[in-house]
Design a protein around this motif. Sequence first.
Motif, PDB file in Angstrom:
ATOM      1  N   ALA A 144      56.921  32.538  44.669  1.00 24.05           N
ATOM      2  CA  ALA A 144      58.058  31.539  45.011  1.00 24.05           C
ATOM      3  C   ALA A 144      59.140  32.170  45.864  1.00 24.05           C
ATOM      4  O   ALA A 144      59.738  31.685  46.865  1.00 24.05           O
ATOM      5  CB  ALA A 144      58.463  30.676  43.693  1.00 24.05           C
ATOM      6  N   GLN A 145      59.635  33.312  45.317  1.00 24.06           N
ATOM      7  CA  GLN A 145      60.510  34.126  45.955  1.00 24.06           C
ATOM      8  C   GLN A 145      60.302  34.497  47.680  1.00 24.06           C
ATOM      9  O   GLN A 145      61.156  34.451  48.367  1.00 24.06           O
ATOM     10  CB  GLN A 145      60.984  35.490  45.102  1.00 24.06           C
ATOM     11  CG  GLN A 145      61.538  35.246  43.905  1.00 24.06           C
ATOM     12  CD  GLN A 145      61.870  36.656  43.281  1.00 24.06           C
ATOM     13  OE1 GLN A 145      60.850  37.338  42.683  1.00 24.06           O
ATOM     14  NE2 GLN A 145      62.850  37.157  43.378  1.00 24.06           N
ATOM     15  N   ILE A 146      58.894  35.068  47.611  1.00 28.43           N
ATOM     16  CA  ILE A 146      58.591  35.297  48.924  1.00 28.43           C
ATOM     17  C   ILE A 146      58.712  34.050  49.837  1.00 28.43           C
ATOM     18  O   ILE A 146      59.240  34.227  51.022  1.00 28.43           O
ATOM     19  CB  ILE A 146      57.101  36.010  48.958  1.00 28.43           C
ATOM     20  CG1 ILE A 146      57.063  37.065  48.129  1.00 28.43           C
ATOM     21  CG2 ILE A 146      56.621  36.086  50.506  1.00 28.43           C
ATOM     22  CD1 ILE A 146      55.866  37.787  47.895  1.00 28.43           C
ATOM     23  N   HIS A 147      58.098  33.010  49.480  1.00 32.26           N
ATOM     24  CA  HIS A 147      58.164  31.848  50.496  1.00 32.26           C
ATOM     25  C   HIS A 147      59.450  31.126  50.482  1.00 32.26           C
ATOM     26  O   HIS A 147      59.716  30.658  51.625  1.00 32.26           O
ATOM     27  CB  HIS A 147      57.188  30.708  49.711  1.00 32.26           C
ATOM     28  CG  HIS A 147      55.630  31.169  49.570  1.00 32.26           C
ATOM     29  ND1 HIS A 147      54.936  30.353  48.760  1.00 32.26           N
ATOM     30  CD2 HIS A 147      55.095  31.982  50.337  1.00 32.26           C
ATOM     31  CE1 HIS A 147      53.724  30.987  49.036  1.00 32.26           C
ATOM     32  NE2 HIS A 147      53.991  32.105  49.717  1.00 32.26           N
ATOM     33  N   ALA A 148      60.406  31.669  49.832  1.00 29.21           N
ATOM     34  CA  ALA A 148      62.086  31.253  50.190  1.00 29.21           C
ATOM     35  C   ALA A 148      62.751  32.025  50.912  1.00 29.21           C
ATOM     36  O   ALA A 148      63.903  31.860  51.224  1.00 29.21           O
ATOM     37  CB  ALA A 148      62.424  31.019  48.892  1.00 29.21           C
ATOM     38  N   ILE A 149      62.163  33.333  51.461  1.00 27.64           N
ATOM     39  CA  ILE A 149      63.048  34.120  52.202  1.00 27.64           C
ATOM     40  C   ILE A 149      63.549  33.507  53.642  1.00 27.64           C
ATOM     41  O   ILE A 149      62.153  32.944  54.353  1.00 27.64           O
ATOM     42  CB  ILE A 149      62.018  35.462  52.630  1.00 27.64           C
ATOM     43  CG1 ILE A 149      61.953  36.412  51.373  1.00 27.64           C
ATOM     44  CG2 ILE A 149      62.679  36.209  53.544  1.00 27.64           C
ATOM     45  CD1 ILE A 149      60.918  37.387  51.456  1.00 27.64           C
ATOM     46  N   PRO A 150      64.446  33.244  53.901  1.00 28.02           N
ATOM     47  CA  PRO A 150      65.054  32.580  54.937  1.00 28.02           C
ATOM     48  C   PRO A 150      64.661  33.469  56.395  1.00 28.02           C
ATOM     49  O   PRO A 150      65.062  34.341  56.706  1.00 28.02           O
ATOM     50  CB  PRO A 150      66.371  32.157  54.751  1.00 28.02           C
ATOM     51  CG  PRO A 150      66.870  33.310  54.048  1.00 28.02           C
ATOM     52  CD  PRO A 150      65.794  33.967  53.253  1.00 28.02           C
ATOM     53  N   VAL A 151      63.534  32.813  57.294  1.00 25.16           N
ATOM     54  CA  VAL A 151      63.111  33.611  58.293  1.00 25.16           C
ATOM     55  C   VAL A 151      64.289  33.715  59.357  1.00 25.16           C
ATOM     56  O   VAL A 151      64.630  34.915  59.735  1.00 25.16           O
ATOM     57  CB  VAL A 151      61.853  32.859  58.482  1.00 25.16           C
ATOM     58  CG1 VAL A 151      61.454  33.377  60.192  1.00 25.16           C
ATOM     59  CG2 VAL A 151      60.807  32.879  57.853  1.00 25.16           C
ATOM     60  N   GLU A 152      64.954  32.626  59.770  1.00 27.58           N
ATOM     61  CA  GLU A 152      65.884  32.684  60.956  1.00 27.58           C
ATOM     62  C   GLU A 152      66.939  33.716  60.538  1.00 27.58           C
ATOM     63  O   GLU A 152      67.667  34.643  61.238  1.00 27.58           O
ATOM     64  CB  GLU A 152      66.300  31.241  61.239  1.00 27.58           C
ATOM     65  CG  GLU A 152      65.381  30.360  61.622  1.00 27.58           C
ATOM     66  CD  GLU A 152      65.934  29.106  62.356  1.00 27.58           C
ATOM     67  OE1 GLU A 152      67.289  29.050  62.110  1.00 27.58           O
ATOM     68  OE2 GLU A 152      64.980  28.279  62.920  1.00 27.58           O
ATOM     69  N   LYS A 153      67.643  33.530  59.112  1.00 24.69           N
ATOM     70  CA  LYS A 153      68.523  34.614  58.784  1.00 24.69           C
ATOM     71  C   LYS A 153      68.359  35.811  58.897  1.00 24.69           C
ATOM     72  O   LYS A 153      69.337  36.806  59.361  1.00 24.69           O
ATOM     73  CB  LYS A 153      68.919  34.131  57.406  1.00 24.69           C
ATOM     74  CG  LYS A 153      69.931  35.079  56.698  1.00 24.69           C
ATOM     75  CD  LYS A 153      69.947  34.660  55.184  1.00 24.69           C
ATOM     76  CE  LYS A 153      70.869  35.801  54.408  1.00 24.69           C
ATOM     77  NZ  LYS A 153      71.077  35.537  52.983  1.00 24.69           N
ATOM     78  N   HIS A 154      67.080  36.272  58.623  1.00 27.29           N
ATOM     79  CA  HIS A 154      66.801  37.787  58.840  1.00 27.29           C
ATOM     80  C   HIS A 154      66.154  38.140  60.205  1.00 27.29           C
ATOM     81  O   HIS A 154      65.574  39.192  60.337  1.00 27.29           O
ATOM     82  CB  HIS A 154      65.798  38.095  57.701  1.00 27.29           C
ATOM     83  CG  HIS A 154      66.587  38.053  56.369  1.00 27.29           C
ATOM     84  ND1 HIS A 154      67.470  39.005  55.859  1.00 27.29           N
ATOM     85  CD2 HIS A 154      66.652  37.127  55.368  1.00 27.29           C
ATOM     86  CE1 HIS A 154      68.116  38.662  54.833  1.00 27.29           C
ATOM     87  NE2 HIS A 154      67.359  37.322  54.340  1.00 27.29           N
ATOM     88  N   ARG A 212      56.922  24.829  56.351  1.00 29.02           N
ATOM     89  CA  ARG A 212      56.139  26.230  56.587  1.00 29.02           C
ATOM     90  C   ARG A 212      57.188  27.463  56.156  1.00 29.02           C
ATOM     91  O   ARG A 212      58.252  27.152  56.054  1.00 29.02           O
ATOM     92  CB  ARG A 212      56.393  26.126  58.314  1.00 29.02           C
ATOM     93  CG  ARG A 212      55.239  25.353  58.909  1.00 29.02           C
ATOM     94  CD  ARG A 212      54.890  25.597  60.325  1.00 29.02           C
ATOM     95  NE  ARG A 212      54.400  24.550  61.066  1.00 29.02           N
ATOM     96  CZ  ARG A 212      53.729  24.839  62.269  1.00 29.02           C
ATOM     97  NH1 ARG A 212      53.789  25.953  62.662  1.00 29.02           N
ATOM     98  NH2 ARG A 212      52.990  23.976  62.731  1.00 29.02           N
ATOM     99  N   THR A 213      56.619  28.237  55.650  1.00 28.11           N
ATOM    100  CA  THR A 213      57.369  29.199  55.135  1.00 28.11           C
ATOM    101  C   THR A 213      56.788  30.742  55.342  1.00 28.11           C
ATOM    102  O   THR A 213      55.827  30.894  56.218  1.00 28.11           O
ATOM    103  CB  THR A 213      57.195  29.321  53.528  1.00 28.11           C
ATOM    104  OG1 THR A 213      55.885  29.815  53.052  1.00 28.11           O
ATOM    105  CG2 THR A 213      57.424  28.048  52.806  1.00 28.11           C
ATOM    106  N   LEU A 214      57.450  31.704  55.062  1.00 25.80           N
ATOM    107  CA  LEU A 214      56.885  33.192  55.352  1.00 25.80           C
ATOM    108  C   LEU A 214      55.706  33.064  54.244  1.00 25.80           C
ATOM    109  O   LEU A 214      55.810  32.739  53.049  1.00 25.80           O
ATOM    110  CB  LEU A 214      57.888  34.111  54.789  1.00 25.80           C
ATOM    111  CG  LEU A 214      57.621  35.471  54.804  1.00 25.80           C
ATOM    112  CD1 LEU A 214      57.176  36.021  56.189  1.00 25.80           C
ATOM    113  CD2 LEU A 214      58.482  36.501  54.005  1.00 25.80           C
TER     114      LEU A 214
END
Length: 343
Positions: A144-154, A212-214
């Motif tokens: 759940a933590q991995i899928h919540a990583i904000p893609v655009e932010k990083h 869609r997530t990481l």
Amino acid sequence: MSTDDDFSHGIEAFIARQTGATSVRVADLRRLTGGASRETWSLDAVVERGDGSTETLPLILQRDVRGAPRELSRPMEFQLMKAAFDEAVPAPEPLWIGDEAIGTGESFFVRRVDGETLPRRLLREDVYAPARAALPEQLGRLLAQIHAIPVEKHGLDELPAPPPDASPAAYEVGRYEQIFRAIAPEPHPVFELAFRWLRQQPVIAAPAPTVRTLVHGDFRIGNVLFGPEGLRLMLDWELAHIGDPMEDMGFICVRSWRFGGPKPVGGIGEREPFFAAYEAAGGAKVDAERVRFWEVFGNLRWGVICLNQARTYLDGVSKSVELASIGRRTAETEWELLELIGS
């Protein structure tokens, strides 16, 4: 001077440049087992600074095996691990990107954390009984933590991703079918059947999901650093991409990643507690049918990867016997695909 001496001196010079140290001495440099597409080295860097202080840095160095296939550039993988670490995901702390002086192609250093990665020890040794009990729910929360990583932010927008109007399921099936047809050295009727079965499933025809997530892409036992208490770090981020979060949930259930264990989640856990922990930690509601689709796909995908590893050896790109032997594991995936499709 030996090649090993050249390697050590190259590492020392590189770390001195990165840290501004007056001198660096490499100690206990040793190659770790595992990993067919890259070399992993453990070392201690004894760093002496201008004020006379000394610090010992426990490090892991990873560098490419020449000719081995890879999906992410090392700078992108490094950036991804930094994003995960900055978001408090249990991931290696990335320190520096290397250069040609210390490896074939790009390499990188992360801070070493003590622990174990061998699945057979996790599944069989008494000291890891508490880890076996704790890990299924820990892995659910981690995912759940991995899928919540904000893609655009990083700045992770350049990660591989399906087109905006495409179903991740259809995209990934098409991508691996293309790879299979390009590299298979002989016919594989079970893989042909599996591709046909996957294309007939409702997941393929469904509209592209709004979520869609990481996706870690290699979320499995064997890439988990653990201790007697359970999870310490999630390793090996080089297959990460943007897609359906259920993909990771299916991949950890692939039979090859159970290592002889009796339970579906990594050989150590049942699906329900794993799913519940994922949802409780903020993950999307688990769709069991989509997870089953991705489990079938995961077996097929691993079979195609096995063929690709073997092809690297057969074409003379790499002399790694490990790459050649991995090709024989296609039979495992074919047997499991017949079991899954027929059930």
